[in-house]
Write a protein that holds these residues in place. Sequence first.
Motif, PDB file in Angstrom:
ATOM      1  N   GLU A 100      53.188 -35.380  77.102  1.00 61.80           N
ATOM      2  CA  GLU A 100      52.771 -36.717  77.492  1.00 61.80           C
ATOM      3  C   GLU A 100      51.252 -36.829  77.506  1.00 61.80           C
ATOM      4  O   GLU A 100      50.542 -35.824  77.633  1.00 61.80           O
ATOM      5  N   PRO A 101      50.721 -38.048  77.379  1.00 55.72           N
ATOM      6  CA  PRO A 101      49.265 -38.230  77.404  1.00 55.72           C
ATOM      7  C   PRO A 101      48.661 -37.745  78.714  1.00 55.72           C
ATOM      8  O   PRO A 101      49.188 -38.015  79.795  1.00 55.72           O
ATOM      9  N   GLY A 102      47.568 -36.991  78.611  1.00 56.74           N
ATOM     10  CA  GLY A 102      46.861 -36.526  79.791  1.00 56.74           C
ATOM     11  C   GLY A 102      47.395 -35.255  80.403  1.00 56.74           C
ATOM     12  O   GLY A 102      46.869 -34.797  81.420  1.00 56.74           O
ATOM     13  N   VAL A 103      48.437 -34.654  79.814  1.00 63.48           N
ATOM     14  CA  VAL A 103      49.006 -33.452  80.414  1.00 63.48           C
ATOM     15  C   VAL A 103      48.137 -32.229  80.148  1.00 63.48           C
ATOM     16  O   VAL A 103      48.205 -31.244  80.891  1.00 63.48           O
ATOM     17  N   GLY A 104      47.315 -32.259  79.079  1.00 66.60           N
ATOM     18  CA  GLY A 104      46.407 -31.149  78.811  1.00 66.60           C
ATOM     19  C   GLY A 104      46.615 -30.456  77.483  1.00 66.60           C
ATOM     20  O   GLY A 104      46.236 -29.295  77.324  1.00 66.60           O
ATOM     21  N   LYS A 105      47.182 -31.153  76.491  1.00 69.18           N
ATOM     22  CA  LYS A 105      47.431 -30.529  75.184  1.00 69.18           C
ATOM     23  C   LYS A 105      46.120 -30.152  74.492  1.00 69.18           C
ATOM     24  O   LYS A 105      45.967 -29.031  74.006  1.00 69.18           O
ATOM     25  N   SER A 106      45.183 -31.090  74.437  1.00 66.72           N
ATOM     26  CA  SER A 106      43.906 -30.821  73.780  1.00 66.72           C
ATOM     27  C   SER A 106      43.119 -29.757  74.531  1.00 66.72           C
ATOM     28  O   SER A 106      42.450 -28.919  73.920  1.00 66.72           O
ATOM     29  N   THR A 107      43.203 -29.785  75.844  1.00 61.49           N
ATOM     30  CA  THR A 107      42.522 -28.765  76.648  1.00 61.49           C
ATOM     31  C   THR A 107      43.082 -27.383  76.366  1.00 61.49           C
ATOM     32  O   THR A 107      42.333 -26.413  76.190  1.00 61.49           O
ATOM     33  N   LEU A 108      44.410 -27.283  76.282  1.00 57.74           N
ATOM     34  CA  LEU A 108      45.053 -26.000  76.005  1.00 57.74           C
ATOM     35  C   LEU A 108      44.624 -25.465  74.639  1.00 57.74           C
ATOM     36  O   LEU A 108      44.258 -24.285  74.508  1.00 57.74           O
ATOM     37  N   LEU A 109      44.652 -26.317  73.612  1.00 56.72           N
ATOM     38  CA  LEU A 109      44.316 -25.853  72.271  1.00 56.72           C
ATOM     39  C   LEU A 109      42.843 -25.502  72.139  1.00 56.72           C
ATOM     40  O   LEU A 109      42.482 -24.557  71.425  1.00 56.72           O
ATOM     41  N   LEU A 110      41.975 -26.234  72.824  1.00 58.68           N
ATOM     42  CA  LEU A 110      40.548 -25.919  72.754  1.00 58.68           C
ATOM     43  C   LEU A 110      40.264 -24.581  73.438  1.00 58.68           C
ATOM     44  O   LEU A 110      39.415 -23.801  72.970  1.00 58.68           O
ATOM     45  N   GLN A 111      40.970 -24.286  74.524  1.00 59.28           N
ATOM     46  CA  GLN A 111      40.813 -22.986  75.172  1.00 59.28           C
ATOM     47  C   GLN A 111      41.342 -21.869  74.283  1.00 59.28           C
ATOM     48  O   GLN A 111      40.756 -20.786  74.211  1.00 59.28           O
ATOM     49  N   VAL A 112      42.458 -22.116  73.590  1.00 60.37           N
ATOM     50  CA  VAL A 112      42.993 -21.131  72.647  1.00 60.37           C
ATOM     51  C   VAL A 112      41.999 -20.883  71.523  1.00 60.37           C
ATOM     52  O   VAL A 112      41.765 -19.734  71.112  1.00 60.37           O
ATOM     53  N   PHE A 240      54.738 -29.221  76.206  1.00 61.33           N
ATOM     54  CA  PHE A 240      53.809 -28.954  77.302  1.00 61.33           C
ATOM     55  C   PHE A 240      53.976 -30.085  78.304  1.00 61.33           C
ATOM     56  O   PHE A 240      53.661 -31.240  78.008  1.00 61.33           O
ATOM     57  N   ASP A 241      54.512 -29.767  79.483  1.00 61.02           N
ATOM     58  CA  ASP A 241      54.813 -30.834  80.432  1.00 61.02           C
ATOM     59  C   ASP A 241      54.456 -30.428  81.844  1.00 61.02           C
ATOM     60  O   ASP A 241      54.130 -29.281  82.133  1.00 61.02           O
ATOM     61  N   GLY A 242      54.546 -31.390  82.729  1.00 60.01           N
ATOM     62  CA  GLY A 242      54.229 -31.190  84.137  1.00 60.01           C
ATOM     63  C   GLY A 242      53.992 -32.531  84.800  1.00 60.01           C
ATOM     64  O   GLY A 242      53.631 -33.517  84.148  1.00 60.01           O
ATOM     65  N   GLU A 243      54.232 -32.578  86.081  1.00 59.46           N
ATOM     66  CA  GLU A 243      53.987 -33.809  86.836  1.00 59.46           C
ATOM     67  C   GLU A 243      52.482 -34.012  87.011  1.00 59.46           C
ATOM     68  O   GLU A 243      51.756 -33.075  87.352  1.00 59.46           O
ATOM     69  N   LYS A 244      52.022 -35.235  86.749  1.00 57.68           N
ATOM     70  CA  LYS A 244      50.588 -35.498  86.804  1.00 57.68           C
ATOM     71  C   LYS A 244      50.011 -35.329  88.203  1.00 57.68           C
ATOM     72  O   LYS A 244      48.835 -35.010  88.369  1.00 57.68           O
ATOM     73  N   GLN A 245      50.839 -35.548  89.222  1.00 62.89           N
ATOM     74  CA  GLN A 245      50.331 -35.422  90.585  1.00 62.89           C
ATOM     75  C   GLN A 245      50.253 -33.962  91.028  1.00 62.89           C
ATOM     76  O   GLN A 245      49.728 -33.670  92.095  1.00 62.89           O
ATOM     77  N   TYR A 246      50.789 -33.058  90.201  1.00 58.81           N
ATOM     78  CA  TYR A 246      50.696 -31.634  90.493  1.00 58.81           C
ATOM     79  C   TYR A 246      49.760 -30.969  89.487  1.00 58.81           C
ATOM     80  O   TYR A 246      49.587 -31.436  88.364  1.00 58.81           O
ATOM     81  N   SER A 247      49.171 -29.853  89.883  1.00 60.39           N
ATOM     82  CA  SER A 247      48.311 -29.097  88.973  1.00 60.39           C
ATOM     83  C   SER A 247      49.108 -28.127  88.122  1.00 60.39           C
ATOM     84  O   SER A 247      48.561 -27.486  87.231  1.00 60.39           O
ATOM     85  N   TYR A 248      50.395 -28.050  88.372  1.00 60.77           N
ATOM     86  CA  TYR A 248      51.280 -27.099  87.723  1.00 60.77           C
ATOM     87  C   TYR A 248      51.719 -27.614  86.349  1.00 60.77           C
ATOM     88  O   TYR A 248      52.079 -28.772  86.194  1.00 60.77           O
ATOM     89  N   ARG A 249      51.653 -26.750  85.301  1.00 61.02           N
ATOM     90  CA  ARG A 249      52.048 -27.107  83.937  1.00 61.02           C
ATOM     91  C   ARG A 249      52.952 -26.016  83.365  1.00 61.02           C
ATOM     92  O   ARG A 249      52.782 -24.830  83.684  1.00 61.02           O
ATOM     93  N   THR A 250      53.894 -26.415  82.525  1.00 63.18           N
ATOM     94  CA  THR A 250      54.779 -25.448  81.877  1.00 63.18           C
ATOM     95  C   THR A 250      54.751 -25.673  80.370  1.00 63.18           C
ATOM     96  O   THR A 250      54.703 -26.810  79.898  1.00 63.18           O
ATOM     97  N   LEU A 251      54.800 -24.590  79.627  1.00 63.82           N
ATOM     98  CA  LEU A 251      54.863 -24.624  78.166  1.00 63.82           C
ATOM     99  C   LEU A 251      56.191 -24.011  77.748  1.00 63.82           C
ATOM    100  O   LEU A 251      56.469 -22.853  78.059  1.00 63.82           O
ATOM    101  N   ARG A 252      57.015 -24.793  77.054  1.00 58.68           N
ATOM    102  CA  ARG A 252      58.357 -24.352  76.663  1.00 58.68           C
ATOM    103  C   ARG A 252      58.508 -24.417  75.145  1.00 58.68           C
ATOM    104  O   ARG A 252      57.954 -25.298  74.502  1.00 58.68           O
ATOM    105  N   ALA A 253      59.274 -23.488  74.613  1.00 55.75           N
ATOM    106  CA  ALA A 253      59.611 -23.496  73.187  1.00 55.75           C
ATOM    107  C   ALA A 253      61.052 -23.967  73.035  1.00 55.75           C
ATOM    108  O   ALA A 253      61.966 -23.348  73.576  1.00 55.75           O
ATOM    109  N   VAL A 254      61.242 -25.067  72.327  1.00 55.87           N
ATOM    110  CA  VAL A 254      62.596 -25.567  72.083  1.00 55.87           C
ATOM    111  C   VAL A 254      63.081 -25.173  70.692  1.00 55.87           C
ATOM    112  O   VAL A 254      64.261 -25.320  70.369  1.00 55.87           O
TER     113      VAL A 254
END
Length: 465
Positions: A100-112, A240-254
């Motif tokens: 979802e927008p704002g979950v941190g996809k671009s942040t994750l890839l830039l760190q990678v 890559f998902d997670g509740e926006k009100q939480y700092s917790y994020r999960t990355l799953r492979a489907v």
Amino acid sequence: MKSKSEFVCNECGNITSKWFGKCPACGTWNSIEEQVIVSNNEPAFSKGTITKRTHAESLSKKIDSISYDDSERIKTGMNEFDRVLGGGIVEGSVTLLSGEPGVGKSTLLLQVCGLLGDSCKLLYVTGEESPSQIKLRAKRLGVNSENILIYSETDVDEIISEADIVSPSVLVIDSIQTLTDDNSSTAPGSVTQVRNAATKLIRLAKSGGMSVIIVGHVNKDGGIAGPKILEHMVDTVLYFDGEKQYSYRTLRAVKNRFGSTNEIGMFEMDSEGLCEVDNPSEYLLSQRHINASGSCTFCVMEGTRPILAEIQALVTKTTYPVPKRSATGFDYNRLSLLSAVLEKRLGINLSASDIFLNIVGGLRVDEPSSDLAACLAIVSSFRDIVIEDKLIAIGEIGLAGECRAVGNVEQRVREAVRLGFTKIVIPMKNYERSKSKIEQLKGKAEIIPVRSLFDCLKLFGNNNG
């Protein structure tokens, strides 16, 4: 040149000859758009004609004669990311990352990219942000490497030309919905544009051995936007998902052609970007409130990793004609089922009470092994009895109130013992199957096998009962 119109569903990619208000394939309303297809005026082959080769040599190969490169994967240095991929990025693979927008996809890839910049060259293509905006985020994340190249472009042919010149080891596309293909006259993000752009990127990866990571948007239902065939075309699909009100994020492979789809990666978002959570159980239980009714600990398996978390229940007298049922991180239908089982089998009158169930920390649980802990939490809140803070419950509940066996109980028990739990409630069937191995842990914790919810009532004793 001649053109013709076809009508394509933006949700499922179904093609029809005329417009419909509701897609006949997926049932989505107002998702069909007209697209103009331009084709050359070339004569078609007559019916029944086929093309013939000019040589008689067979192009097929015996499987034992096919050579392959057994080289190691590209290790990113981010253990949680590598875990989900199966050990690292496979050369020549195409990975689709969605969220979802704002979950941190671009942040994750830039760190990678920052971690990979020390060992290989990367090309980061952005169609949504300017290079200065990417630089601003990179500065905040502490990413600064001369091997990371930023390219702002939306034309897929220009991107492929740039990749041929630069020859990066990893190509990142952010995002596929912004790319355009000159062979299609439709708007960016349409089914045809996404399909054509993805096809060219996949051909680039397979022919040159370049690893491609594509960012994909999600639709209103949480699925990957664009044609469903996009998920079938790529090698790996990550969510890559997670509740926006939480700092917790999960990355799953489907989907993963080169590894397991059972693993998950866990991250925490802070001011400096995403941090790996090496021990998610301690993280999820770190703020647990002791001596409060309606709280119970359980253990779920995420791939090969056992994760302990807290489930909370609040049962209050309803002020409405129909009692309310609310679940966060837990399946709503499962909550309704468990409430009916408790009322029918144990005689607990829940029909006059509202029930609120919450998995602490933003974790989403689909595994039925959390049923027993949910039932104990509901009974604890209903009777206002405190469950011991060192007790953990594992088991699935059937409609007859029986406690059914779950998988990987030995790993769950070991993880509970490692974190200091002294009472572990498991199904009797699991205890009988793994008695010899579980008995070895008896000195560190008390193993309590139960057959049904009636046996679990003994855990409350007569305290306030």
